[in-house]
Design an enzyme around this catalytic site. Structure first.
Site, PDB file in Angstrom:
ATOM      1  N   GLY A  38       6.852  -1.567 -37.573  1.00 36.40           N
ATOM      2  CA  GLY A  38       7.408  -2.664 -38.370  1.00 36.40           C
ATOM      3  C   GLY A  38       6.832  -2.679 -39.771  1.00 36.40           C
ATOM      4  CB  CYS A  39       3.376  -2.361 -40.968  1.00 36.70           C
ATOM      5  SG  CYS A  39       2.840  -3.625 -39.804  1.00 36.70           S
ATOM      6  CB  SER A  40       4.524   2.364 -41.744  1.00 35.88           C
ATOM      7  OG  SER A  40       5.025   2.829 -40.538  1.00 35.88           O
ATOM      8  CB  VAL A  44       4.895  -1.304 -46.528  1.00 42.88           C
ATOM      9  CG1 VAL A  44       4.557  -0.375 -47.693  1.00 42.88           C
ATOM     10  CG2 VAL A  44       3.723  -2.235 -46.229  1.00 42.88           C
TER      11      VAL A  44
END
Ligand code: BEZ
Length: 150
Positions: A38-40, A44
Site C-alpha cells: 500500500g505504501c510503495s 508514496v
C-alpha cells in the site's frame, strides 16, 4: 528523526522536523512501512506524481516518515528514480510516532510496531489538515485528498 545515510561511511544524520518545517507549508506523509504494497505501490507514488501540483499550491516540502531504519529508507528512496521532490526520513525507534499515539501494531503481519498511515499539512508548525487512516488503510490520505484540501 533520522535521515538516510548520505556518504560512503554510512553516516546517519539526525535532523529536526522543527527546523525542516518552521516558517513553511509542508506535508508529512506517514506510512506503515517501506516497500510494503500500500505504501510503495500506491501512497508514496501518488505523492511523487502530484508533487509539482502540490508545490504549485505553496507546499515547500513533502516529507515521508516511516518506522524503518535509515538504511531501509535510503534504499526505498532510491527505488523511485523518478522522484524529484519527496524526502524520506527514518523514525527507526518509533519515538516520533509514539508521542502523539500514532503507532500501529503490525505484529499480526510480522511487522512489529509501525505507524498509522496519514498525511498532514503543517503550516509554520501548525497542523492545518490531518488526513488520518486506521489499520494501514488508504482511504483519506492520498495526494489527491490533500490537493482537494488545499
Ligand atoms: C500496506 O502496505 O498497505 C500496509 C503495510 C503494513 C501495515 C498495514 C498496511
Amino acid at each position: 528523526m533520522q535521515n538516510p545515510p548520505r556518504n560512503e561511511a554510512h553516516q546517519i544524520v539526525n535532523v529536526s522536523l522543527h527546523s525542516l518545517a518552521a516558517g513553511k507549508q509542508v506535508i508529512l506523509v506517514g506510512v506503515p512501512g517501506a516497500f510494503t504494497p500500500g505504501c510503495s505501490l500506491k501512497h508514496v507514488p501518488g505523492f511523487i506524481e502530484k508533487a509539482e501540483e502540490l508545490k504549485s499550491k505553496g507546499i515547500s516540502e513533502i516529507l515521508v516518515l516511516s518506522v524503518n531504519d535509515p538504511y531501509v529508507m535510503k534504499a526505498w528512496a532510491k527505488s523511485y528514480p523518478e522522484n524529484k521532490h519527496l524526502k524520506f526520513f527514518s523514525d527507526g525507534s518509533a519515538a516520533y510516532m509514539k508521542s502523539p499515539g500514532l503507532e500501529l501494531d503490525g505484529s499480526d503481519k510480522g511487522f512489529g510496531i509501525r505507524s498509522e498511515r496519514f498525511a498532514l499539512l503543517v503550516d509554520d508548525l501548525k497542523v492545518k489538515v490531518a488526513n488520518m487512516e486506521t489499520g494501514g488503510q488508504l482511504k483519506v490520505s492520498s495526494a489527491d485528498d490533500m490537493l482537494k484540501a488545499l
